[in-house]
Design a protein around this motif. Structure first.
Motif, PDB file in Angstrom:
ATOM      1  N   GLY A  24       0.811  -1.207   0.000  1.00 35.16           N
ATOM      2  CA  GLY A  24       0.000   0.000   0.000  1.00 35.16           C
ATOM      3  C   GLY A  24       0.845   1.258   0.000  1.00 35.16           C
ATOM      4  N   THR A  25       0.184   2.370   0.288  1.00 41.09           N
ATOM      5  CA  THR A  25       0.820   3.686   0.291  1.00 41.09           C
ATOM      6  C   THR A  25       1.143   4.109   1.714  1.00 41.09           C
ATOM      7  OG1 THR A  25      -0.461   4.301  -1.670  1.00 41.09           O
ATOM      8  CG2 THR A  25       0.544   6.094  -0.408  1.00 41.09           C
ATOM      9  N   ALA A  26       2.387   4.522   1.927  1.00 46.62           N
ATOM     10  CA  ALA A  26       2.832   4.880   3.277  1.00 46.62           C
ATOM     11  C   ALA A  26       2.135   6.143   3.770  1.00 46.62           C
ATOM     12  CB  ALA A  26       4.339   5.081   3.287  1.00 46.62           C
ATOM     13  N   ARG A  27       1.682   6.072   4.993  1.00 48.53           N
ATOM     14  CA  ARG A  27       1.143   7.251   5.656  1.00 48.53           C
ATOM     15  C   ARG A  27       1.692   7.259   7.075  1.00 48.53           C
ATOM     16  NH1 ARG A  27      -5.045   9.601   5.980  1.00 48.53           N
ATOM     17  NH2 ARG A  27      -4.497  11.468   7.160  1.00 48.53           N
ATOM     18  N   TRP A  28       2.298   8.380   7.458  1.00 53.45           N
ATOM     19  CA  TRP A  28       2.934   8.468   8.766  1.00 53.45           C
ATOM     20  C   TRP A  28       1.943   8.914   9.841  1.00 53.45           C
ATOM     21  CZ3 TRP A  28       7.194   6.815  10.958  1.00 53.45           C
ATOM     22  CH2 TRP A  28       8.238   6.380  10.123  1.00 53.45           C
ATOM     23  N   TYR A  29       2.090   8.288  10.978  1.00 59.64           N
ATOM     24  CA  TYR A  29       1.297   8.664  12.148  1.00 59.64           C
ATOM     25  C   TYR A  29       2.261   9.223  13.174  1.00 59.64           C
ATOM     26  CZ  TYR A  29      -1.721   8.178  16.269  1.00 59.64           C
ATOM     27  OH  TYR A  29      -2.453   8.418  17.406  1.00 59.64           O
ATOM     28  N   ARG A  30       2.144  10.543  13.414  1.00 59.34           N
ATOM     29  CA  ARG A  30       3.062  11.214  14.344  1.00 59.34           C
ATOM     30  C   ARG A  30       2.248  11.967  15.391  1.00 59.34           C
ATOM     31  NH1 ARG A  30       5.879  12.010   9.235  1.00 59.34           N
ATOM     32  NH2 ARG A  30       7.912  10.951   9.287  1.00 59.34           N
ATOM     33  N   PRO A  31       1.755  11.249  16.399  1.00 59.55           N
ATOM     34  CA  PRO A  31       0.889  11.893  17.397  1.00 59.55           C
ATOM     35  C   PRO A  31       1.626  12.844  18.322  1.00 59.55           C
ATOM     36  CG  PRO A  31       1.381   9.645  18.047  1.00 59.55           C
ATOM     37  CD  PRO A  31       1.943   9.820  16.666  1.00 59.55           C
ATOM     38  N   ASP A  32       2.961  12.816  18.318  1.00 60.65           N
ATOM     39  CA  ASP A  32       3.718  13.637  19.261  1.00 60.65           C
ATOM     40  C   ASP A  32       3.919  15.068  18.765  1.00 60.65           C
ATOM     41  OD1 ASP A  32       5.790  10.825  20.127  1.00 60.65           O
ATOM     42  OD2 ASP A  32       4.003  11.600  21.118  1.00 60.65           O
ATOM     43  N   GLU A  33       3.366  15.417  17.601  1.00 64.94           N
ATOM     44  CA  GLU A  33       3.541  16.765  17.071  1.00 64.94           C
ATOM     45  C   GLU A  33       2.548  17.711  17.763  1.00 64.94           C
ATOM     46  OE1 GLU A  33       3.086  16.353  12.887  1.00 64.94           O
ATOM     47  OE2 GLU A  33       5.071  15.512  12.586  1.00 64.94           O
ATOM     48  N   ARG A  34       2.989  18.295  18.877  1.00 64.55           N
ATOM     49  CA  ARG A  34       2.139  19.180  19.672  1.00 64.55           C
ATOM     50  C   ARG A  34       3.044  20.195  20.378  1.00 64.55           C
ATOM     51  NH1 ARG A  34       1.769  14.159  22.521  1.00 64.55           N
ATOM     52  NH2 ARG A  34       3.278  14.154  24.224  1.00 64.55           N
ATOM     53  N   PRO A  35       2.463  21.253  20.941  1.00 60.27           N
ATOM     54  CA  PRO A  35       3.287  22.256  21.631  1.00 60.27           C
ATOM     55  C   PRO A  35       4.048  21.652  22.802  1.00 60.27           C
ATOM     56  CG  PRO A  35       1.052  23.066  21.233  1.00 60.27           C
ATOM     57  CD  PRO A  35       1.046  21.616  20.887  1.00 60.27           C
ATOM     58  N   ASP A  36       5.192  22.222  23.084  1.00 64.42           N
ATOM     59  CA  ASP A  36       5.980  21.803  24.235  1.00 64.42           C
ATOM     60  C   ASP A  36       5.194  22.098  25.511  1.00 64.42           C
ATOM     61  OD1 ASP A  36       7.793  21.273  26.193  1.00 64.42           O
ATOM     62  OD2 ASP A  36       9.207  22.856  25.640  1.00 64.42           O
ATOM     63  N   PRO A  37       4.895  21.068  26.312  1.00 66.07           N
ATOM     64  CA  PRO A  37       4.100  21.299  27.538  1.00 66.07           C
ATOM     65  C   PRO A  37       4.718  22.326  28.477  1.00 66.07           C
ATOM     66  CG  PRO A  37       4.270  18.955  27.075  1.00 66.07           C
ATOM     67  CD  PRO A  37       5.205  19.642  26.132  1.00 66.07           C
ATOM     68  N   GLU A  38       6.055  22.387  28.479  1.00 67.08           N
ATOM     69  CA  GLU A  38       6.724  23.317  29.391  1.00 67.08           C
ATOM     70  C   GLU A  38       6.578  24.765  28.939  1.00 67.08           C
ATOM     71  OE1 GLU A  38       7.901  22.572  32.229  1.00 67.08           O
ATOM     72  OE2 GLU A  38       8.019  20.377  32.127  1.00 67.08           O
ATOM     73  N   SER A  39       6.150  24.962  27.688  1.00 64.12           N
ATOM     74  CA  SER A  39       6.017  26.334  27.185  1.00 64.12           C
ATOM     75  C   SER A  39       4.636  26.928  27.444  1.00 64.12           C
ATOM     76  CB  SER A  39       6.284  26.352  25.672  1.00 64.12           C
ATOM     77  OG  SER A  39       5.245  25.680  24.968  1.00 64.12           O
TER      78      SER A  39
END
Length: 562
Positions: free
Chosen positions: A17-32
């Motif tokens: 099939g066709t590759a699709r990336w799952y990157r759930p960690d793309e979010r603001p830095d919690p410390e910011s």
């Protein structure tokens, strides 16, 4: 075509099939995140917990229905960790020190993740559970939307650094051609869900996976433990040419007329229809501990009786093998107040608890099973888990006699079912002759047998290469058990993952197994493999494999025979 990227194939399937990336960690830095007043941040955290709890409960219900009760049980642990004061107190302390709820969650759960990652065995896998809860809370707190993995485009090959239980439970086998992860092993949650859903999957590929571009053509060749980018035409044809596997509802025989029973492993009666639909001859492993989970008190004798009768009635012409309560190890039950053990897989579990602190539960279960044996047209068999000594077996048999006597005194109808044990420990293998002389059957649990023979935890990725039933030592343990059973006129089956691997069906026929039990999804292909196997050539294959001195030699022997 690029060079295949090696990993750990966890399903005997392949897809393209066709590759699709799952990157759930793309979010603001919690410390910011700028913090409001502590009281406000505590309210935000409490609201996030409430929403997370609702999500987890819904996912548990959906997973039990779509995948199975055994897989759904992981969400029970998530609910416990969500409210664990050892973690939530850390969030509160961070908020009191002026941090936003996001930072408090990241710190408290990050500390727990780090702690679990430093452990071994099943405890190391808790790191993924903690990561799942942390990411869920951070998403809710930040107002982020979750990627909908249920509606991925058809023909998707999902790539991820890791997949959590809540991620994998969403995958639709009709849409997902396969998935690959950089981390994980054969017993990770992602691997277990993949097998139950029938999705081609390769885990533990490593950092090389991260170089695959979004949109690339990718083949998941789980049968050969590889991920292939831009596969050539020959590879495409090989991984996409699916055999037209007929679902056979009737028992099957080898090409020369030897009948081999092919049964299903299940945890609850909710999975019965799926087993019947895939052509199971019966149930080779009914994990009764799932009757005892997700509740505040154990099921009584009548509730158990009704569940076992339902299983028996689903297979009026077949056999139902019920394993007595197997808790401890990786299956603790909170209301039994089991003490935490440093190494629970080598601790107080299975028959050991049933003969001691859980003897009352054991008695009620045996009474329910003896009553069930007198019902319907199916054949009931009962087996005891983790038996290592003849003393344990004799005590278990005495308990059966006592249960029968109590029913007799009360005038309640019963029958004595077939009795057997799981072969899971080297001790059981070495004592197999003595055990078989007292029993009707054995069932080999290759998952535990492999980890105990090889001294390699099935939960530890660092020794995943050792946790393989094709190691010569494990094969010889299987062979010894088969010989002991047959020498004592007992039948012998296999209910570990090895039984459901179509690539080794011929080998298992050659080793002399009378029954194979597995996840329902692989039953049609295993049945097809049996019908194509000649026992003489299978026995020759087994003899060569038993003579091998390395796992690689065993695999090469199997490949050469195909």
């Amino acid at each position: 075509m690029s060079e295949p990227l090696p990993g750990v194939g966890v399903t005997p399937l392949s897809g393209l099939g066709t590759a699709r990336w799952y990157r759930p960690d793309e979010r603001p830095d919690p410390e910011s995140v700028e913090a409001a007043a502590p009281e406000t941040e505590r309210e935000r955290f409490a609201d996030a917990q409430a929403q997370a709890r609702e999500e987890i409960e819904t996912e548990r219900e959906n997973t039990a229905e779509r995948v199975g009760e055994e897989e759904a049980a992981v969400f029970d642990a998530h609910l416990q960790f969500l409210d664990d004061p050892q973690i939530t107190d850390g969030v509160d302390e961070a908020i009191e020190d002026g941090a936003a709820a996001e930072a408090g969650v990241a710190r408290a759960y990050g500390s727990a993740i780090e702690q679990f990652e430093g452990m071994e065995g099943m405890m190391a896998e808790r790191a993924d559970d903690m990561r799942d809860i942390r990411d869920r809370l951070l998403r809710i707190l930040s107002g982020g939307e979750r990627m909908d993995l249920e509606t991925l485009p058809e023909g998707t090959v999902l790539l991820a650094e890791r997949l959590t239980p809540s991620d994998t439970a969403q995958l639709d086998p009709e849409r997902v051609a396969g998935f690959a992860t950089a981390t994980g092993g054969r017993t990770s949650h992602a691997a277990i869900f993949a097998r139950s859903l029938g999705i081609p999957a390769v885990v533990g590929v490593g950092e090389d996976l991260l170089a695959i571009d979004e949109g690339a053509d990718v083949a998941i060749d789980a049968t050969n433990d590889a991920v292939i980018v831009d596969p050539d035409e020959e590879t495409r044809e090989r991984v996409t040419t699916s055999r037209d596997i007929e679902v056979r509802s009737e028992p099957v025989e080898t090409a020369d007329g030897v009948e081999i029973e092919v049964a299903a492993n299940l945890g609850t009666t909710a999975e019965l229809d799926g087993a019947v639909d895939q052509g199971a001859d019966g149930i080779g492993l009914y994990r009764t501990e799932f009757l005892f989970l997700d509740r505040e008190q154990p099921p009584d004798e009548d509730e158990q009786f009704e569940s076992y009768v339902d299983a028996l009635e689903a297979f009026p012409d077949g056999r139902v093998v019920v394993r007595t309560l197997d808790i401890g190890g990786d299956k603790p039950i909170p209301y039994l107040d089991a003490e935490a053990e440093e190494n629970p897989f080598l601790g107080n579990r299975g028959i050991r608890r049933s003969l001691d602190e859980d003897s009352d539960l054991f008695e009620s279960q045996l009474r329910a099973l003896l009553r069930t044996a007198a019902e319907g047209d199916g054949r009931l068999s009962v087996m005891f888990p983790l038996v290592s000594t003849t003393e344990e077996l004799d005590a278990a048999l005495d308990a059966v006699d006592a249960a029968a006597e109590s029913l007799d005194e009360e005038g309640i109808e019963y029958e004595r079912p077939e009795l057997g044990v799981m072969i899971e420990t080297p001790a059981a293998v070495m004592m197999a002759d003595e055990l078989a002389s007292r029993l009707d059957f054995f069932s080999i649990g290759t998952n535990d047998l492999s980890q105990y023979v090889m001294a390699a935890s099935r939960e530890n990725d660092a020794v995943a290469h050792l946790h393989d039933p094709l190691h010569p030592a494990v094969l010889r343990a299987i062979h010894r058990s088969v010989e002991a059973a047959h020498d004592n006129d007992a039948w012998i089956g296999m209910c570990g993952e090895m039984a459901g691997d179509p690539s080794v069906t011929k080998l298992l026929v050659g080793l002399g197994l009378d029954e194979l039990s597995m996840s329902a999804v692989t039953i049609p292909e295993v049945k097809a493999g049996i019908t194509e196997t000649d026992t003489e050539s299978a026995e020759e294959l087994a003899e060569r494999a038993l003579g091998a001195s390395t796992k690689l030699e065993v695999r090469e022997t199997i490949t050469d025979s195909q």
